[in-house]
Design a protein around this motif. Structure first.
Motif, PDB file in Angstrom:
ATOM      1  N   LEU A  99      58.422  67.204  46.773  1.00  0.00           N
ATOM      2  CA  LEU A  99      57.889  67.097  48.131  1.00  0.00           C
ATOM      3  C   LEU A  99      56.621  66.274  48.086  1.00  0.00           C
ATOM      4  CD1 LEU A  99      58.103  67.986  51.122  1.00  0.00           C
ATOM      5  CD2 LEU A  99      56.733  70.000  50.519  1.00  0.00           C
ATOM      6  N   GLY A 100      56.580  65.191  48.852  1.00  0.00           N
ATOM      7  CA  GLY A 100      55.398  64.337  48.854  1.00  0.00           C
ATOM      8  C   GLY A 100      55.111  63.710  47.509  1.00  0.00           C
ATOM      9  N   GLY A 101      56.154  63.437  46.741  1.00  0.00           N
ATOM     10  CA  GLY A 101      55.979  62.809  45.427  1.00  0.00           C
ATOM     11  C   GLY A 101      55.610  63.767  44.319  1.00  0.00           C
ATOM     12  N   VAL A 102      55.476  65.059  44.635  1.00  0.00           N
ATOM     13  CA  VAL A 102      55.121  66.072  43.632  1.00  0.00           C
ATOM     14  C   VAL A 102      56.321  66.969  43.363  1.00  0.00           C
ATOM     15  CG1 VAL A 102      53.601  67.997  43.083  1.00  0.00           C
ATOM     16  CG2 VAL A 102      52.709  66.034  44.360  1.00  0.00           C
ATOM     17  N   GLY A 103      56.714  67.067  42.096  1.00  0.00           N
ATOM     18  CA  GLY A 103      57.833  67.915  41.721  1.00  0.00           C
ATOM     19  C   GLY A 103      57.377  69.259  41.196  1.00  0.00           C
ATOM     20  N   THR A 104      57.991  70.324  41.651  1.00  0.00           N
ATOM     21  CA  THR A 104      57.669  71.681  41.217  1.00  0.00           C
ATOM     22  C   THR A 104      58.938  72.372  40.753  1.00  0.00           C
ATOM     23  OG1 THR A 104      55.885  71.807  42.862  1.00  0.00           O
ATOM     24  CG2 THR A 104      56.642  73.881  41.889  1.00  0.00           C
ATOM     25  N   TRP A 105      58.882  72.939  39.548  1.00  0.00           N
ATOM     26  CA  TRP A 105      60.019  73.695  39.030  1.00  0.00           C
ATOM     27  C   TRP A 105      59.875  75.152  39.456  1.00  0.00           C
ATOM     28  CZ3 TRP A 105      62.552  72.257  33.812  1.00  0.00           C
ATOM     29  CH2 TRP A 105      62.672  70.864  33.706  1.00  0.00           C
ATOM     30  N   ILE A 106      60.922  75.691  40.066  1.00  0.00           N
ATOM     31  CA  ILE A 106      60.882  77.076  40.536  1.00  0.00           C
ATOM     32  C   ILE A 106      62.148  77.805  40.093  1.00  0.00           C
ATOM     33  CG2 ILE A 106      59.482  76.478  42.568  1.00  0.00           C
ATOM     34  CD1 ILE A 106      62.084  76.774  44.250  1.00  0.00           C
ATOM     35  N   ARG A 107      62.064  79.124  40.038  1.00  0.00           N
ATOM     36  CA  ARG A 107      63.276  79.917  39.853  1.00  0.00           C
ATOM     37  C   ARG A 107      64.057  79.922  41.163  1.00  0.00           C
ATOM     38  NH1 ARG A 107      59.388  83.060  36.945  1.00  0.00           N
ATOM     39  NH2 ARG A 107      59.116  84.479  38.707  1.00  0.00           N
ATOM     40  N   ASP A 108      65.333  80.087  41.056  1.00  0.00           N
ATOM     41  CA  ASP A 108      66.216  80.059  42.222  1.00  0.00           C
ATOM     42  C   ASP A 108      65.913  81.255  43.124  1.00  0.00           C
ATOM     43  OD1 ASP A 108      68.296  80.056  44.043  1.00  0.00           O
ATOM     44  OD2 ASP A 108      69.845  79.627  42.556  1.00  0.00           O
ATOM     45  N   PRO A 109      65.400  81.014  44.353  1.00  0.00           N
ATOM     46  CA  PRO A 109      65.030  82.142  45.225  1.00  0.00           C
ATOM     47  C   PRO A 109      66.216  83.011  45.631  1.00  0.00           C
ATOM     48  CG  PRO A 109      64.078  80.064  46.014  1.00  0.00           C
ATOM     49  CD  PRO A 109      65.075  79.712  44.969  1.00  0.00           C
ATOM     50  N   LEU A 110      67.441  82.479  45.546  1.00  0.00           N
ATOM     51  CA  LEU A 110      68.612  83.214  45.989  1.00  0.00           C
ATOM     52  C   LEU A 110      69.338  83.927  44.850  1.00  0.00           C
ATOM     53  CD1 LEU A 110      70.045  80.569  48.491  1.00  0.00           C
ATOM     54  CD2 LEU A 110      68.748  82.636  49.034  1.00  0.00           C
ATOM     55  N   ASN A 111      68.817  83.799  43.644  1.00  0.00           N
ATOM     56  CA  ASN A 111      69.497  84.373  42.477  1.00  0.00           C
ATOM     57  C   ASN A 111      68.591  85.398  41.804  1.00  0.00           C
ATOM     58  OD1 ASN A 111      70.932  84.963  40.182  1.00  0.00           O
ATOM     59  ND2 ASN A 111      70.939  82.884  39.358  1.00  0.00           N
ATOM     60  N   PRO A 112      68.972  86.682  41.812  1.00  0.00           N
ATOM     61  CA  PRO A 112      68.123  87.709  41.193  1.00  0.00           C
ATOM     62  C   PRO A 112      68.242  87.759  39.675  1.00  0.00           C
ATOM     63  CG  PRO A 112      70.100  88.729  42.076  1.00  0.00           C
ATOM     64  CD  PRO A 112      70.166  87.266  42.471  1.00  0.00           C
ATOM     65  N   ASN A 113      69.222  87.066  39.086  1.00  0.00           N
ATOM     66  CA  ASN A 113      69.435  87.146  37.644  1.00  0.00           C
ATOM     67  C   ASN A 113      68.413  86.290  36.903  1.00  0.00           C
ATOM     68  OD1 ASN A 113      71.766  88.798  37.842  1.00  0.00           O
ATOM     69  ND2 ASN A 113      72.986  86.999  38.366  1.00  0.00           N
ATOM     70  N   LEU A 114      67.610  86.924  36.060  1.00  0.00           N
ATOM     71  CA  LEU A 114      66.564  86.226  35.317  1.00  0.00           C
ATOM     72  C   LEU A 114      66.696  86.516  33.829  1.00  0.00           C
ATOM     73  CD1 LEU A 114      63.399  86.940  37.517  1.00  0.00           C
ATOM     74  CD2 LEU A 114      64.804  84.872  37.503  1.00  0.00           C
ATOM     75  N   ALA A 115      66.294  85.541  33.034  1.00  0.00           N
ATOM     76  CA  ALA A 115      66.174  85.718  31.585  1.00  0.00           C
ATOM     77  C   ALA A 115      64.755  85.349  31.190  1.00  0.00           C
ATOM     78  CB  ALA A 115      67.176  84.837  30.851  1.00  0.00           C
ATOM     79  N   HIS A 116      64.161  86.144  30.317  1.00  0.00           N
ATOM     80  CA  HIS A 116      62.771  85.945  29.927  1.00  0.00           C
ATOM     81  C   HIS A 116      62.683  85.413  28.503  1.00  0.00           C
ATOM     82  CE1 HIS A 116      61.188  88.126  33.499  1.00  0.00           C
ATOM     83  NE2 HIS A 116      62.333  88.781  33.381  1.00  0.00           N
ATOM     84  N   ASP A 117      61.651  84.635  28.262  1.00  0.00           N
ATOM     85  CA  ASP A 117      61.367  84.110  26.926  1.00  0.00           C
ATOM     86  C   ASP A 117      59.859  83.923  26.815  1.00  0.00           C
ATOM     87  OD1 ASP A 117      60.604  81.627  28.095  1.00  0.00           O
ATOM     88  OD2 ASP A 117      62.638  80.831  27.908  1.00  0.00           O
ATOM     89  N   PRO A 118      59.354  83.467  25.673  1.00  0.00           N
ATOM     90  CA  PRO A 118      57.904  83.352  25.525  1.00  0.00           C
ATOM     91  C   PRO A 118      57.236  82.411  26.524  1.00  0.00           C
ATOM     92  CG  PRO A 118      58.961  83.295  23.378  1.00  0.00           C
ATOM     93  CD  PRO A 118      60.053  83.222  24.390  1.00  0.00           C
TER      94      PRO A 118
END
Length: 385
Positions: A99-118
């Motif tokens: 958005l506006g030339g700035v990229g942001t990585w986000i987790r999928d707001p519609l997906n509750p499945n998460l995996a964690h790592d360091p």
């Protein structure tokens, strides 16, 4: 007999788009009536709703472009992308919203499945047929083992913290095999190792064992065939464990375990101390090598390549039984596949497994039952196999 091919499946997103211009009410209904990513056969449809000039699917599937562009639906704030996802797949991903030339990585707001790592957490897409193994989750009927914290002083790596897992019903009058776990703290946090051990021992699938869980200070420096690391494991940790706990003092009862660089550390330690560790559990080992020229994996892998090249030239017989696993979506799949016949040529017994997964802790978690029950079978397998 009807020999015609079945017509291709019409996807839900195609049905939505087929009814003409899509308005906010249609999008609301679509989001409410489906869960995401939407799995339909071999297809996974990812969606995003929100402001953006561009949206990309960012994933860790080697062989596919790591950035897959979404398609905007008309002039709405609704985006989608459909990706082939074979059955039993498990894929970790994020969404990149620009958005506006700035990229942001986000987790999928519609997906509750998460995996964690360091490094945090990723969203997870499950292909058709994949289920989180029940033995990785807390079982109230399984008696928990206990954890003991200790430190080893004056080792070649200085003072080293070690966490020790003792199985439920631990008795000084019994004898136990020993599992030494590289990156043990991460295995505990991100691969549910203690829960897995508790459950598999309770289910009689794995023999009751003692585990020494290590916590590296500088794993990139310590793990690639470092003589100081190997000496810490073989000349300090192993004697300490055998003097402190009632362990079988035999190679067949000693296992080195590790993933990624930890797999390299396990194999190289056994190679430096042949006849000491009769079992190896190697997951997605970073076994980079070269047949000619220089490795393209960068300077971090230089000592790994040096070791694996030397091992391929003169493997000896570092162990007796080796369990090896890797994800088909990993860049290391070629190296792990090529290691199997080499290990077999030494006379070692090898079990090799692949999964439709990537280089991550839950892939390694999901293979623990297969690996541990083969290396240290409990009464269930001793009777029925």
């Amino acid at each position: 007999m009807n020999t015609r091919l079945n017509p291709p499946m019409k996807l839900a997103i195609q049905s939505l788009l087929a009814h003409g211009p899509v308005d906010a009410a249609a999008i609301d209904k679509f989001l409410k009536t489906h869960s995401f990513p939407l799995i339909e056969g071999r297809n996974a449809t990812f969606v995003y709703r929100g402001p953006g000039d561009q949206v990309n699917l960012r994933h860790w599937v080697f062989g596919l472009g790591s950035s897959q562009p979404f398609t905007r639906v008309g002039n709405t704030d609704f985006w989608y992308h459909t990706l082939e996802l074979p059955p039993q797949s498990r894929v970790e991903y994020k969404l990149e919203v620009i958005l506006g030339g700035v990229g942001t990585w986000i987790r999928d707001p519609l997906n509750p499945n998460l995996a964690h790592d360091p490094f945090g957490a990723n969203s997870v897409a499950h292909g058709q047929g994949y289920k989180t193994p029940g033995w990785t989750e807390h079982d109230p009927e399984a008696r928990p083992g206990t954890m003991v914290e200790t430190q080893l002083e004056n080792t070649p790596l200085g003072t080293q913290r070690v966490s020790i897992y003792l199985p439920a019903r631990f008795r000084e009058s019994r004898r136990y095999p020993l599992l030494i776990v590289h990156d043990g703290g991460d295995y505990m946090r991100y691969a549910a190792l203690k829960t897995v051990l508790d459950n598999l021992i309770h289910r009689l699938e794995v023999a009751p064992l003692v585990a020494a869980v290590t916590h590296p200070g500088d794993r990139i420096g310590e793990y690639p065939n470092n003589p100081s690391h190997a000496a810490f494991i073989a000349e300090h940790l192993l004697p300490f464990m055998e003097s402190r706990y009632p362990l079988y003092a035999a190679p067949a009862a000693r296992c080195l375990m590790g993933a990624s660089f930890g797999g390299v550390a396990s194999l190289s330690t056994a190679w430096r101390y042949p006849g000491t560790f009769g079992r190896l559990l190697l997951q997605s080992g970073s076994f980079a090598f070269t047949d000619i020229g220089e490795s393209k994996r960068g300077p971090v892998f230089a000592r790994v390549v040096e070791f694996v090249n030397a091992f391929r030239e003169n493997p000896g017989k570092p162990s007796d039984k080796v369990y090896l696993s890797c994800g088909t979506y990993e860049s290391l799949i070629y190296e792990n596949r090529s290691l199997v016949p080499l290990l077999q040529s030494t006379g070692m017994e090898v079990k090799y497994e692949e999964a439709r997964d990537g280089h991550n802790w839950e892939n390694w978690r999901d293979r623990l039952r297969s690996g541990l029950s083969w290396l240290f079978p409990g009464p269930l397998w001793m009777v029925y196999e």
